[in-house]
Design a protein around this motif. Structure first.
Motif, PDB file in Angstrom:
ATOM      1  N   UNK A   1      24.831  35.453 -26.170  1.00 34.56           N
ATOM      2  CA  UNK A   1      25.293  34.076 -26.274  1.00 34.56           C
ATOM      3  C   UNK A   1      26.518  33.855 -25.396  1.00 34.56           C
ATOM      4  N   UNK A   2      27.441  34.800 -25.428  1.00 33.78           N
ATOM      5  CA  UNK A   2      28.665  34.679 -24.635  1.00 33.78           C
ATOM      6  C   UNK A   2      28.366  34.716 -23.138  1.00 33.78           C
ATOM      7  N   UNK A   3      27.361  35.510 -22.744  1.00 33.67           N
ATOM      8  CA  UNK A   3      26.992  35.628 -21.336  1.00 33.67           C
ATOM      9  C   UNK A   3      26.117  34.469 -20.863  1.00 33.67           C
ATOM     10  N   UNK A   4      25.675  33.628 -21.800  1.00 33.21           N
ATOM     11  CA  UNK A   4      24.847  32.485 -21.427  1.00 33.21           C
ATOM     12  C   UNK A   4      23.375  32.797 -21.309  1.00 33.21           C
ATOM     13  N   UNK A   5      22.941  33.947 -21.815  1.00 35.56           N
ATOM     14  CA  UNK A   5      21.527  34.317 -21.771  1.00 35.56           C
ATOM     15  C   UNK A   5      20.829  33.785 -23.017  1.00 35.56           C
ATOM     16  N   UNK A   6      19.668  33.179 -22.839  1.00 31.91           N
ATOM     17  CA  UNK A   6      18.989  32.508 -23.951  1.00 31.91           C
ATOM     18  C   UNK A   6      17.823  33.303 -24.540  1.00 31.91           C
ATOM     19  N   UNK A   7      17.290  34.277 -23.815  1.00 30.36           N
ATOM     20  CA  UNK A   7      16.106  34.996 -24.256  1.00 30.36           C
ATOM     21  C   UNK A   7      16.432  35.991 -25.366  1.00 30.36           C
ATOM     22  N   UNK A   8      15.390  36.384 -26.112  1.00 27.72           N
ATOM     23  CA  UNK A   8      15.550  37.354 -27.182  1.00 27.72           C
ATOM     24  C   UNK A   8      15.422  38.773 -26.629  1.00 27.72           C
ATOM     25  N   UNK A   9      16.301  39.683 -27.045  1.00 27.56           N
ATOM     26  CA  UNK A   9      16.220  41.066 -26.560  1.00 27.56           C
ATOM     27  C   UNK A   9      15.108  41.843 -27.263  1.00 27.56           C
ATOM     28  N   UNK A  10      14.601  42.860 -26.596  1.00 27.45           N
ATOM     29  CA  UNK A  10      13.640  43.767 -27.226  1.00 27.45           C
ATOM     30  C   UNK A  10      13.975  45.196 -26.804  1.00 27.45           C
ATOM     31  N   UNK A  11      13.374  46.147 -27.455  1.00 27.47           N
ATOM     32  CA  UNK A  11      13.596  47.574 -27.170  1.00 27.47           C
ATOM     33  C   UNK A  11      15.073  47.928 -27.222  1.00 27.47           C
ATOM     34  N   UNK A  12      15.749  47.512 -28.282  1.00 25.42           N
ATOM     35  CA  UNK A  12      17.173  47.837 -28.443  1.00 25.42           C
ATOM     36  C   UNK A  12      17.295  49.314 -28.774  1.00 25.42           C
ATOM     37  N   UNK A  13      18.086  50.034 -27.985  1.00 30.30           N
ATOM     38  CA  UNK A  13      18.276  51.470 -28.183  1.00 30.30           C
ATOM     39  C   UNK A  13      19.750  51.749 -28.425  1.00 30.30           C
ATOM     40  N   UNK A  14      20.015  52.372 -29.549  1.00 27.39           N
ATOM     41  CA  UNK A  14      21.387  52.712 -29.922  1.00 27.39           C
ATOM     42  C   UNK A  14      21.416  54.187 -30.272  1.00 27.39           C
ATOM     43  N   UNK A  15      22.239  54.952 -29.599  1.00 24.96           N
ATOM     44  CA  UNK A  15      22.334  56.380 -29.855  1.00 24.96           C
ATOM     45  C   UNK A  15      23.103  56.617 -31.151  1.00 24.96           C
ATOM     46  N   UNK A  16      22.399  57.004 -32.196  1.00 24.57           N
ATOM     47  CA  UNK A  16      23.040  57.220 -33.493  1.00 24.57           C
ATOM     48  C   UNK A  16      23.798  58.544 -33.547  1.00 24.57           C
ATOM     49  N   UNK A  17      23.569  59.413 -32.557  1.00 21.03           N
ATOM     50  CA  UNK A  17      24.277  60.689 -32.534  1.00 21.03           C
ATOM     51  C   UNK A  17      25.750  60.504 -32.202  1.00 21.03           C
ATOM     52  N   UNK A  18      26.034  59.542 -31.334  1.00 29.48           N
ATOM     53  CA  UNK A  18      27.408  59.309 -30.901  1.00 29.48           C
ATOM     54  C   UNK A  18      28.006  58.189 -31.753  1.00 29.48           C
ATOM     55  N   UNK A  19      28.888  58.557 -32.671  1.00 27.40           N
ATOM     56  CA  UNK A  19      29.458  57.558 -33.568  1.00 27.40           C
ATOM     57  C   UNK A  19      30.891  57.187 -33.185  1.00 27.40           C
ATOM     58  N   UNK A  20      31.340  57.641 -32.020  1.00 22.70           N
ATOM     59  CA  UNK A  20      32.693  57.297 -31.584  1.00 22.70           C
ATOM     60  C   UNK A  20      32.626  56.200 -30.532  1.00 22.70           C
ATOM     61  N   UNK A  21      33.733  55.506 -30.354  1.00 27.49           N
ATOM     62  CA  UNK A  21      33.815  54.441 -29.362  1.00 27.49           C
ATOM     63  C   UNK A  21      34.154  55.033 -28.000  1.00 27.49           C
ATOM     64  N   UNK A  22      33.663  54.497 -26.926  1.00 29.75           N
ATOM     65  CA  UNK A  22      32.820  53.299 -26.839  1.00 29.75           C
ATOM     66  C   UNK A  22      31.365  53.599 -27.199  1.00 29.75           C
TER      67      UNK A  22
END
Length: 128
Positions: free
Chosen positions: A15-36
């Motif tokens: 929304x902040x970037x101005x993109x209107x489409x819906x994302x798919x194939x979201x991948x989040x590495x659950x092994x790395x729990x530290x920031x970033x």
């Protein structure tokens, strides 16, 4: 680990970037729990990467700092968004963008309206 839903953070960054489409194939590495934290996803034929730098958790909200990049490492937007807790009695929406730190000239509303040449200098600091 984030206290805010990953899909809500991704939607806020889009929304902040101005993109209107819906994302798919979201991948989040659950092994790395530290920031970033790094979240990758796809919209149509385009790949994006969301870097979450930190989360400040308060009683009725949390503030997340992030940057959204294309697959070519082009910065689309960078900023902070406040996500409201379901316990917050004053929240009328799930999140609110705070003053952006930096935004791509290609997505700047001033450039799109023809009010700016899009040179990326400090004279164009659009506030939302």
């Amino acid at each position: 680990m984030l206290s805010t839903s990953i899909s809500l953070v991704v939607n806020a960054a889009l929304n902040k970037a101005g993109l209107k489409e819906e994302p798919c194939h979201i991948h989040f590495s659950k092994e790395d729990i530290s920031f970033p934290l790094v979240i990758s996803f796809r919209i149509e034929e385009n790949d994006y990467t969301l870097h979450i730098f930190y989360e400040l958790i308060e009683e009725l909200s949390s503030t997340i700092s992030y940057a959204l990049y294309t697959k070519d490492k082009e910065l689309l937007c960078q900023g902070k968004t406040e996500f409201y807790s379901s316990l917050n009695p004053f929240a009328t929406k799930p999140y609110q963008h705070l003053i952006p730190e930096k935004m791509s000239c290609d997505l700047c509303q001033k450039k799109l309206r023809g009010e700016c040449g899009g040179f990326g200098d400090n004279s164009c600091e659009e506030k939302f």
